[in-house]
Design a protein around this motif. Structure first.
Motif, PDB file in Angstrom:
ATOM      1  N   SER A 161      47.697   4.268  67.571  1.00 51.04           N
ATOM      2  CA  SER A 161      47.153   4.304  68.935  1.00 51.04           C
ATOM      3  C   SER A 161      46.239   3.122  69.216  1.00 51.04           C
ATOM      4  N   GLU A 162      46.350   2.609  70.438  1.00 54.49           N
ATOM      5  CA  GLU A 162      45.464   1.553  70.914  1.00 54.49           C
ATOM      6  C   GLU A 162      44.808   2.020  72.205  1.00 54.49           C
ATOM      7  N   ILE A 163      43.723   1.363  72.581  1.00 54.43           N
ATOM      8  CA  ILE A 163      42.891   1.848  73.680  1.00 54.43           C
ATOM      9  C   ILE A 163      43.669   1.966  74.987  1.00 54.43           C
ATOM     10  N   GLN A 164      44.622   1.077  75.220  1.00 53.74           N
ATOM     11  CA  GLN A 164      45.332   1.068  76.499  1.00 53.74           C
ATOM     12  C   GLN A 164      46.499   2.042  76.524  1.00 53.74           C
ATOM     13  N   GLY A 165      46.916   2.563  75.351  1.00 57.92           N
ATOM     14  CA  GLY A 165      48.163   3.314  75.333  1.00 57.92           C
ATOM     15  C   GLY A 165      48.110   4.719  74.786  1.00 57.92           C
ATOM     16  N   GLY A 166      47.254   4.973  73.804  1.00 66.42           N
ATOM     17  CA  GLY A 166      47.283   6.278  73.158  1.00 66.42           C
ATOM     18  C   GLY A 166      48.644   6.527  72.533  1.00 66.42           C
ATOM     19  N   SER A 167      49.339   7.567  73.003  1.00 70.71           N
ATOM     20  CA  SER A 167      50.671   7.886  72.486  1.00 70.71           C
ATOM     21  C   SER A 167      51.755   6.924  72.975  1.00 70.71           C
ATOM     22  N   ASP A 168      51.416   6.082  73.918  1.00 71.90           N
ATOM     23  CA  ASP A 168      52.381   5.127  74.493  1.00 71.90           C
ATOM     24  C   ASP A 168      52.512   3.912  73.564  1.00 71.90           C
ATOM     25  N   LEU A 169      53.291   4.087  72.495  1.00 74.96           N
ATOM     26  CA  LEU A 169      53.404   3.019  71.491  1.00 74.96           C
ATOM     27  C   LEU A 169      54.025   1.729  72.032  1.00 74.96           C
ATOM     28  N   PRO A 170      54.949   1.765  72.992  1.00 73.71           N
ATOM     29  CA  PRO A 170      55.457   0.496  73.526  1.00 73.71           C
ATOM     30  C   PRO A 170      54.367  -0.377  74.138  1.00 73.71           C
ATOM     31  N   ALA A 171      53.227   0.237  74.471  1.00 77.00           N
ATOM     32  CA  ALA A 171      52.124  -0.534  75.057  1.00 77.00           C
ATOM     33  C   ALA A 171      51.265  -1.238  74.008  1.00 77.00           C
ATOM     34  N   ASN A 172      51.606  -1.081  72.721  1.00 73.26           N
ATOM     35  CA  ASN A 172      50.850  -1.761  71.658  1.00 73.26           C
ATOM     36  C   ASN A 172      50.777  -3.268  71.908  1.00 73.26           C
ATOM     37  N   VAL A 173      49.611  -3.848  71.640  1.00 71.30           N
ATOM     38  CA  VAL A 173      49.467  -5.304  71.740  1.00 71.30           C
ATOM     39  C   VAL A 173      48.976  -5.905  70.429  1.00 71.30           C
ATOM     40  N   LEU A 174      48.671  -5.079  69.422  1.00 71.21           N
ATOM     41  CA  LEU A 174      48.300  -5.614  68.113  1.00 71.21           C
ATOM     42  C   LEU A 174      49.370  -6.590  67.671  1.00 71.21           C
ATOM     43  N   GLU A 175      48.963  -7.783  67.230  1.00 71.63           N
ATOM     44  CA  GLU A 175      49.922  -8.853  66.940  1.00 71.63           C
ATOM     45  C   GLU A 175      50.100  -9.044  65.441  1.00 71.63           C
ATOM     46  N   ALA A 176      51.368  -9.171  65.042  1.00 71.89           N
ATOM     47  CA  ALA A 176      51.716  -9.476  63.662  1.00 71.89           C
ATOM     48  C   ALA A 176      52.225 -10.914  63.605  1.00 71.89           C
ATOM     49  N   ASN A 226      43.146  -4.761  67.737  1.00 74.96           N
ATOM     50  CA  ASN A 226      42.359  -3.543  67.595  1.00 74.96           C
ATOM     51  C   ASN A 226      43.233  -2.296  67.607  1.00 74.96           C
ATOM     52  N   LYS A 227      42.902  -1.372  66.727  1.00 73.61           N
ATOM     53  CA  LYS A 227      43.455  -0.018  66.770  1.00 73.61           C
ATOM     54  C   LYS A 227      42.316   0.937  67.078  1.00 73.61           C
ATOM     55  N   PHE A 228      42.547   1.842  68.030  1.00 72.38           N
ATOM     56  CA  PHE A 228      41.448   2.594  68.627  1.00 72.38           C
ATOM     57  C   PHE A 228      41.237   3.978  68.012  1.00 72.38           C
ATOM     58  N   PHE A 229      42.304   4.612  67.530  1.00 72.00           N
ATOM     59  CA  PHE A 229      42.187   5.907  66.868  1.00 72.00           C
ATOM     60  C   PHE A 229      42.794   5.788  65.477  1.00 72.00           C
ATOM     61  N   ILE A 281      59.075   1.834  66.711  1.00 71.81           N
ATOM     62  CA  ILE A 281      58.799   3.126  67.344  1.00 71.81           C
ATOM     63  C   ILE A 281      59.712   4.200  66.754  1.00 71.81           C
ATOM     64  N   ALA A 282      60.993   3.882  66.605  1.00 69.54           N
ATOM     65  CA  ALA A 282      61.927   4.844  66.007  1.00 69.54           C
ATOM     66  C   ALA A 282      61.518   5.165  64.578  1.00 69.54           C
ATOM     67  N   VAL A 283      61.084   4.144  63.844  1.00 70.68           N
ATOM     68  CA  VAL A 283      60.656   4.330  62.452  1.00 70.68           C
ATOM     69  C   VAL A 283      59.403   5.196  62.405  1.00 70.68           C
ATOM     70  N   ALA A 284      58.409   4.825  63.204  1.00 68.80           N
ATOM     71  CA  ALA A 284      57.125   5.530  63.170  1.00 68.80           C
ATOM     72  C   ALA A 284      57.251   6.962  63.659  1.00 68.80           C
ATOM     73  N   VAL A 285      57.932   7.149  64.792  1.00 70.23           N
ATOM     74  CA  VAL A 285      58.049   8.487  65.366  1.00 70.23           C
ATOM     75  C   VAL A 285      59.024   9.337  64.562  1.00 70.23           C
ATOM     76  N   GLY A 286      60.176   8.763  64.225  1.00 68.77           N
ATOM     77  CA  GLY A 286      61.222   9.523  63.549  1.00 68.77           C
ATOM     78  C   GLY A 286      60.842   9.997  62.170  1.00 68.77           C
ATOM     79  N   GLU A 328      49.138  13.531  67.567  1.00 65.23           N
ATOM     80  CA  GLU A 328      50.602  13.340  67.464  1.00 65.23           C
ATOM     81  C   GLU A 328      51.340  13.718  68.749  1.00 65.23           C
ATOM     82  N   GLY A 329      50.697  13.486  69.877  1.00 67.77           N
ATOM     83  CA  GLY A 329      51.320  13.741  71.169  1.00 67.77           C
ATOM     84  C   GLY A 329      50.824  15.025  71.792  1.00 67.77           C
ATOM     85  N   PRO A 330      50.127  14.949  72.926  1.00 67.21           N
ATOM     86  CA  PRO A 330      49.663  16.164  73.600  1.00 67.21           C
ATOM     87  C   PRO A 330      50.826  16.941  74.210  1.00 67.21           C
TER      88      PRO A 330
END
Length: 530
Positions: A184-199, A211-214, A292-297, A445-447
């Motif tokens: 989770s990141e501050i702008q997205g929470g469960s919305d993983l496509p909104a991640n901006v952390l850069e690799a 930054n990771k927020f939670f 996302i498929a890897v993390a969620v699945g 893990e998703g409300p």
């Protein structure tokens, strides 16, 4: 002359009888229904595993429970020590000695080791969850996800990943590493496509920035982290060690800083942090751009599955202790259990606990029967009947997560009321603490609304190869035909209604119907498990 000393107003009332009985409870031996479920699903393995659980249970019910109670006190909650005496940034998470003792005992069981059968691990974890979070429940869950991810995607190009797998699964020198998941990141929470952390690529490795927020289990040895590779808009998954070789002893973290520990309403013994990555070394895992498929699945599916197991444990403990107290406490000349309204509540609590436990066993049985049950997606190369079973599991895990957490909060609240005013006294009962843990699990893990949306979308997307009526029949196999017929009709009708989309009076009404349907449908599944 004889002096008579009168003692006026003295009260000799004592809770000692109740306390002694509660302390002598064995959470497996004294839970016949749990043993019945184990016998039903373990089949020919029951006798062997039963003896192992009988040996294990007194440790959880006694020593570990006492540790959990002590480390739950607010004055010993985790806190940060950012610098040492020489002004070196160390970001040490300070936790009480009881947490370290409990952690060593729980992880020392090797619950994910190849030496332990899945059913033995399952029942032991259901007992451990009855401690509440206790600083170990979430770490266990996250470690399970990390192990499963590493097993699913072995990669000879990164031998470090095999070492991490062995460290978490089998242990090194008797020490088992702890895993975490930071998504989770501050702008997205469960919305993983909104991640901006850069690799950022660095040879065959990557460096993380952002930054990771939670970040729960901030004290972990390794973490699963989602990020976007530079110049990519799709999320990838990485394994990040908290320390590089030789650095843990020097408290030199892997190029990241822990900004602070969050103040939460529940799971307070668990350090949840905000983390700033400043070039942390990371190992890619799984297909790039399919993070996302890897993390969620894999990771989130196992976490959601575990929440169902945890809630069964929570409710079993609540039922057991409420019944014990109601048989002890006398009010207005009668025991609490002898009042019809109290008896009704006790029955409701016990029924929910047994139904939730039965459902957790049935779902886990399906999980174990399926080959590669994690990360199948909605489209796969499996034969049609296997695809349907995989889909059933996928939806049941989601349905279980949203329903048992919601009902768990209700059950814990009802159990607390059996104790009257003592029910909210933290030193008197574990139930207030576990109640707060349930509420946190309901959001993790998703409300509820997010997962209700996911279930609706999933079912809508497979109607061409898994019609609603067949889906209901598959999930409620063994239920009365009229029950299957009723839910089939409701589902077919709901799929034609505007549950998703723009907000209108019609869509709001349809969404409420969908929420109610999912609750009733899953309870029907639990009933078939009974």
């Amino acid at each position: 002359m004889k002096v008579v000393t009168e003692t006026k107003g003295q009260n000799s009332y004592s809770f000692q009888e109740f306390v002694e009985k509660r302390e002598k409870l064995d959470w497996y031996r004294d839970e016949p229904f749990l043993q019945e479920m184990a016998k039903k699903y373990l089949r020919h393995d029951f006798n062997d595993i039963h003896e192992k659980i009988l040996s294990f249970s007194p440790k959880v019910s006694g020593e570990w429970n006492r540790l959990a109670e002590r480390l739950a006190r607010p004055e010993v909650h985790p806190y940060m020590l950012h610098f040492d005496a020489f002004n070196n940034r160390i970001d040490r998470i300070v936790r009480p000695v009881e947490t370290h003792q409990l952690e060593q005992g729980v992880f020392g069981e090797g619950l994910f080791s190849s030496k332990m059968s899945p059913w033995e691990s399952f029942i032991k974890r259901m007992l451990i969850h009855q401690l509440g979070e206790a600083g170990v429940a979430c770490p266990l869950t996250c470690t399970h996800g990390l192990v499963a991810l590493l097993e699913q995607f072995p990669d000879d190009e990164y031998p470090e990943l095999y070492d991490i797998l062995m460290h978490t699964k089998e242990g090194e020198g008797g020490e088992f590493a702890i895993g975490a998941q930071y998504m989770s990141e501050i702008q997205g929470g469960s919305d993983l496509p909104a991640n901006v952390l850069e690799a950022v690529p660095d040879g065959k490795y990557y460096r993380l920035y952002g930054n990771k927020f939670f970040c729960s289990v901030a004290h972990a040895d390794y973490s699963v982290v989602t990020a976007k590779i530079s110049e990519s808009e799709k999320v990838s998954t990485f394994i990040v060690p908290s320390w590089l070789p030789g650095d843990k002893e020097r408290e030199k973290r892997n190029s990241y800083e822990i900004n602070r520990i969050k103040w939460k309403m529940g799971t307070a013994e668990l350090p949840t942090a905000e983390i700033e990555y400043k070039g942390a070394l990371a190992y890619p895992i799984g297909p790039k751009d399919k993070g996302i498929a890897v993390a969620v699945g894999i990771v989130l599916t196992l976490s959601r599955l575990e929440i169902g197991i945890a809630c069964a444990g929570f409710m079993l403990r609540a039922s057991r202790e409420a019944e014990l107290y109601s048989n002890f406490r006398t009010v207005f000349g009668k025991k609490v259990k002898d009042y019809p309204l109290s008896a009704s509540k006790l029955r409701k609590i016990k029924s929910a606990a047994e139904r939730t436990t039965a459902g957790a066993f049935k779902i886990y049985d399906l999980f174990l029967k399926l080959e590669q049950p994690l990360n199948p997606g909605l489209k796969s190369d499996h034969p049609l009947e296997i695809r349907k079973q995989l889909f059933n599991l996928r939806e049941l895990v989601l349905l279980q997560k949203i329903n048992v957490t919601q009902e768990g909060a209700e059950v814990l609240r009802e159990a607390i009321s059996i104790f009257g005013g003592h029910g909210v006294m933290e030193e008197f009962s574990s139930l207030p603490r576990i109640f707060r843990d349930v509420v946190v699990n309901e959001q993790w893990e998703g409300p509820r609304s997010l997962l209700l949306t996911q279930i609706y979308r999933d079912i809508s997307r497979v109607v061409d190869w898994y019609p609603p009526r067949e889906f209901v029949q598959g999930v409620l196999e063994g239920a009365p035909e009229e029950t299957i017929q009723e839910f089939s009709v409701q589902l077919e009708e709901l799929l034609q209604k505007p549950v998703l989309g723009e907000v209108t009076e019609a869509s709001i009404e349809a969404a409420a119907e969908w929420d109610q349907f999912c609750t009733a449908f899953f309870k029907a599944y639990q009933e078939t498990a009974l």
